[in-house]
Structures are given as C-alpha cells and as structure tokens.
Design an enzyme around this catalytic site. Structure first.
Site, PDB file in Angstrom:
ATOM      1  CG  MET A  64      -1.771   1.222   1.398  1.00 51.75           C
ATOM      2  SD  MET A  64      -2.678   1.203   2.972  1.00 51.75           S
ATOM      3  CE  MET A  64      -3.862  -0.084   2.669  1.00 51.75           C
ATOM      4  CB  CYS A  65       1.983   3.693  -2.153  1.00 52.57           C
ATOM      5  SG  CYS A  65       0.943   3.724  -3.634  1.00 52.57           S
ATOM      6  CE1 TYR A  66       2.340   9.573   1.105  1.00 48.26           C
ATOM      7  CE2 TYR A  66       3.667   8.445  -0.542  1.00 48.26           C
ATOM      8  CZ  TYR A  66       3.574   9.166   0.629  1.00 48.26           C
ATOM      9  OH  TYR A  66       4.706   9.475   1.332  1.00 48.26           O
TER      10      TYR A  66
END
Length: 110
Positions: A64-66
C-alpha cells in the site's frame, strides 16, 4: 507469480483480516505516523531486511502507498526478491481510509 496483481481495498481488507496476507505500507514516515492501517508493516529501505527476515516468502504480501501508484514498483521489487505472491492495493491508503475510516491508527496519540 511472475507479475504482481492489483487488488482493491475490499479484497485487501478481507485477506488481511483472514490472515491470508500481510500488508505493508511504503509511505513516508510522517504520513505513516499521521495515520495507517492497524497491523500494517511500515516498509522502508531501513526496515526491508527486518521484513524479509520475519516474513515467509510463501506468505502473500500486499503493498500500500498513497494512491496505488508507487506500490506497483515496490510490489515488483518484492517479487524479484523471491516472494511468491505480491499485490498492489488499488487506490492506496487514500482508498483504504475512505472505505474503512474506523480502521486507521495514529502513531502520535491521535
């Protein structure tokens, strides 16, 4: 798995709560501290060795990132390191926060 797969936040949520995958958050330390998914491992260049030592290569990893863009490169990197199954979470933490607002933890007592 030769290529990572993209999954939506509902699928990621289900896999995580069923214990079928681990979730890693690759956002910067300040963003992670301001809010992250409980149980997510904060994966950085500094914590990569710890993560690889503590997690089996057979256990699926969800990145998961932004917003779901940077996670794709990290997911491909983890596949190249030998993980059997790696997923990029579509929409990233932004989508997770919208779908599961009660499931956000703050590192600074928030």
């Amino acid at each position: 798995m030769d290529q990572f797969e993209c999954i939506n936040v509902e699928e990621a949520h289900q896999k995580m709560h069923q214990g079928k995958a681990v979730l890693v958050d690759i956002r910067d330390p300040q963003s992670y501290a301001m809010g992250h998914t409980p149980g997510a491992f904060h994966l950085t260049n500094d914590t990569l060795g710890t993560f690889m030592r503590d997690n089996d290569f057979e256990t699926p990893v969800m990145v998961m990132c932004y917003h779901g863009n940077s996670s794709k490169g990290a997911a491909q990197y983890l596949l190249q390191q030998g993980y059997d199954a790696v997923y990029s979470v579509d929409g990233g933490f932004d989508a997770w926060h919208r779908h599961f607002p009660a499931e956000v933890e703050h590192a600074f007592g928030g």
